[in-house]
Design an enzyme around this catalytic site. Structure first.
Site, PDB file in Angstrom:
ATOM      1  N   ASP A  66      42.000  42.426  47.603  1.00 23.27           N
ATOM      2  CA  ASP A  66      41.873  41.413  46.396  1.00 23.27           C
ATOM      3  C   ASP A  66      41.586  41.982  45.213  1.00 23.27           C
ATOM      4  O   ASP A  66      40.317  42.402  44.750  1.00 23.27           O
ATOM      5  CB  ASP A  66      40.767  40.570  46.999  1.00 23.27           C
ATOM      6  CG  ASP A  66      40.732  39.299  45.987  1.00 23.27           C
ATOM      7  OD1 ASP A  66      41.430  39.043  45.049  1.00 23.27           O
ATOM      8  OD2 ASP A  66      39.554  38.528  46.305  1.00 23.27           O
ATOM      9  N   ASP A  88      46.805  38.992  40.751  1.00 19.02           N
ATOM     10  CA  ASP A  88      45.773  38.830  41.779  1.00 19.02           C
ATOM     11  C   ASP A  88      46.383  39.178  42.997  1.00 19.02           C
ATOM     12  O   ASP A  88      47.032  38.177  43.555  1.00 19.02           O
ATOM     13  CB  ASP A  88      45.053  37.395  41.679  1.00 19.02           C
ATOM     14  CG  ASP A  88      44.119  37.160  42.433  1.00 19.02           C
ATOM     15  OD1 ASP A  88      43.501  38.131  43.334  1.00 19.02           O
ATOM     16  OD2 ASP A  88      43.545  35.961  42.616  1.00 19.02           O
TER      17      ASP A  88
END
Ligand SMILES: *[C@@H]1O[C@H](CO)[C@@H](O)[C@H](O)[C@H]1NC(C)=O
Ligand SMILES: *[C@@H]1O[C@H](CO)[C@@H](O)[C@H](O)[C@H]1NC(C)=O
Ligand SMILES: *[C@@H]1O[C@H](CO)[C@@H](O)[C@H](O)[C@H]1NC(C)=O
Ligand SMILES: *[C@@H]1O[C@H](CO)[C@@H](O)[C@H](O)[C@H]1NC(C)=O
Ligand SMILES: *[C@@H]1O[C@H](CO)[C@@H](O)[C@H](O)[C@H]1NC(C)=O
Ligand SMILES: *[C@@H]1O[C@H](CO)[C@@H](O)[C@H](O)[C@H]1NC(C)=O
Ligand SMILES: *[C@@H]1O[C@H](CO)[C@@H](O)[C@H](O)[C@H]1NC(C)=O
Length: 495
Positions: free
Chosen positions: A141, A361
């Protein structure tokens, strides 16, 4: 430049990665055969070439950086393990491990951006935690900071693909951090620490994500071992992470052992290893249409050296410490089938309060665009796909540009290429059908595919987000030291 290179030997690009990692620059030339990126299958000769090369790499240990395989969570070998484990561990979880009397330490409120019922999943990396090392599988992440791992005893833990849940009491190198430790006092930006001294002297952390998922537990240190594809396992001692006893929401429910934050924050993986490795990493995720079964890779501490990379500056969002941790890039326009769309620049700007702009992201699956950008994209996309059979949105997640195609075709329908242009000479993210269409349902006759980009407002984000579905089939290099992001089209499926 990338446009002129649209017939780049994409496999050659991947071979080049490993050549660069294992051999002095220029010493050996990659000899991968051309692969037409439009064709769907990687041919087996090329796969063999690639494997052979990686094997050579293994025997030539490289001191710089660590590389690891990554998998999509729906990769069949993971899926199989998950269903076996599910029955095996269901009873335990339904019983003693799942207590509802969770206690949320007071004053713990922190949130990261993003995610809401994200349907298309994440990319996972295997690691080992503790001594002796226990296998864990973490979500990658780039949109958050801390590493947390589900820990026994569990108040609430999701089911894991790799069981059992980490037990800190059997790791000889595990240390919970005390309330007066520097780590606790310093805290983090993407998560919060707190102490209730009348309860215990152990520092508590809490991280909360945009979809209200949370992980709460003890801020801790332990040894993290990465089994590098370069053949040398690397142990990182005293790695700061969250030993999560209460893990709720989607992040905890998708089979991972936890989540590894890779943003710019002081406590992210990339920051914590920065005393040993330069702050640079690159990754290549296989797409989920044709290469769900394949692994891709991520490599930390080393640049990806290739003339194919196009660079765009990393933009610093200075509105707050929190926002400054994200990897903002400067999108300057979107084109469909080579035609630049009329989108006001405000759709891409960061405003005075730090809203807007565009972040990369990997923890978000489907990209999201703000209204003016998405509306222009939809209009142009529809205009260029008039020959396809449009159907009402069956997705339930706000993907409203959907088509039915015949199930007898093994290929995605041809759709116009979408390009996200970014600041920097010729730099762009080129999206092909595998990045643009999500398969939302199938029956024996028809397959429903939808444009896999969502409305940023609808998913609660005041900014554009480039998610992992759209990053797949690209080399993405994040270079914090040079403050830039490198992008190149690639074929990321390794084996
Ligand atoms: C700290 O923990 C004690 C014992 O569990 C509890 O009674 C007290 O309310 C807690 N303090 C705060 C500020 O929550
Ligand atoms: C480490 O990686 C090698 C090669 O990729 C593999 O054979 C080995 O089983 C791995 N070891 C562990 C402990 O995961
Ligand atoms: C990160 O750590 C450095 C050095 O320890 C410190 O000066 C800085 O304030 C920290 N940044 C944040 C956002 O906490
Ligand atoms: C993945 O592997 C399974 C068998 O394990 C196979 O049935 C399936 O077609 C493969 N999917 C792709 C996209 O290659
Ligand atoms: C983004 O790029 C545009 C066009 O090159 C430029 O005018 C603008 O200043 C850039 N924004 C930032 C924040 O660098
Ligand atoms: C619609 O697509 C056609 C080509 O298919 C193109 O000539 C035309 O400019 C497009 N119109 C809009 C508004 O995008
Ligand atoms: C589209 O395909 C789905 C199966 O994916 C099917 O259930 C649905 O009835 C089809 N819709 C139309 C309008 O043909």
């Amino acid at each position: 430049m990338a446009a002129a290179k649209s017939c780049t030997p994409v496999l050659g690009l991947i071979l080049a990665v490993y050549m660069c990692c294992f051999f002095p620059a220029g010493a050996v030339r990659a000899t991968g055969r051309l692969i037409d990126k439009g064709s769907l299958q990687i041919n087996s000769n090329n796969v063999l070439n690639l494997k052979a090369l990686v094997a050579i790499g293994r025997s030539t240990s490289h001191p710089h950086g660590v590389g690891m395989k990554v998998f999509h969570r729906d990769a069949p070998h993971l899926r199989k393990r998950r269903s076996e484990q599910a029955t095996k561990y269901q009873d335990i979880r339904a019983g003693s491990m799942r207590k509802k009397d969770m206690h949320t330490p007071p004053g713990l409120e922190s949130t990261t951006l993003r995610r809401q019922g994200d349907p298309a999943g994440q990319y996972y990396m295997p690691l080992q935690l503790g001594s002796p090392g226990r296998d864990i599988l973490v979500i990658l992440d780039t949109g958050s900071e801390i590493l947390w791992v589900q820990c026994q005893p569990c108040n609430i833990c999701g089911s894991q693909i790799i069981e059992p849940v980490f037990d800190p009491t059997i790791s000889s190198t595990y240390h919970p951090l005390s309330c007066n430790s520097q780590h606790c006092l310093q805290g983090g930006v993407g998560f919060q620490t707190s102490c209730n001294v009348s309860q215990s002297l152990i520092c508590k952390y809490q991280v909360r994500y945009g979809d209200s998922s949370t992980s709460i537990g003890d801020l801790s240190l332990d040894t993290l071992t990465v089994n590098s594809t370069t053949g040398v396992p690397t142990a990182i001692t005293n790695f700061e992470f969250g030993c999560g006893h209460t893990n709720e929401g989607i992040e905890a429910e998708i089979g991972a052992s936890g989540l590894m934050g890779l943003d710019r924050g002081n406590k992210s993986f990339i920051s914590q290893i920065s005393s040993h490795y330069p702050k640079v990493f690159f990754y290549c995720f296989p797409d989920r249409i044709n290469n769900l079964n394949s692994s891709g890779f991520i490599h930390f501490g080393k640049s990806y050296v290739s003339q194919h990379l196009q660079y765009t500056p990393l933009i610093q969002n200075t509105a707050s410490d929190f926002l400054s941790q994200f990897y903002h890039i400067n999108v300057t326009g979107i084109s469909v089938a080579g035609h630049l769309l009329p989108i006001p620049t405000a759709a891409f700007d960061i405003d005075a309060s730090g809203n807007g702009g565009t972040i990369m992201d990997t923890g978000t699956a489907l990209s999201a665009l703000v209204d003016p950008a998405l509306n222009a994209l939809k209009e142009a996309f529809l205009n260029r796909t008039k020959n396809m059979k449009r159907v009402p949105d069956p997705s339930g997640i706000g993907l409203d540009i959907c088509y039915n195609v015949s199930a007898s075709s093994s290929q995605l329908p041809k759709v116009p290429t979408v390009e996200l242009h970014v600041q920097g000479e010729g730099a762009k993210l080129r999206l092909s059908a595998e990045n643009l269409l999500l398969i939302v349902s199938t029956d024996e006759k028809q397959v429903t595919v939808c444009l896999a980009i969502r409305n940023a407002g609808l998913v609660g984000m005041g900014r554009n987000v480039i998610g992992n579905y759209q990053q797949a089939n690209h080399i993405v290099e994040v270079d914090i030291e040079k403050s830039r992001v490198g992008l190149a089209d690639a074929h990321c499926a390794m084996e």
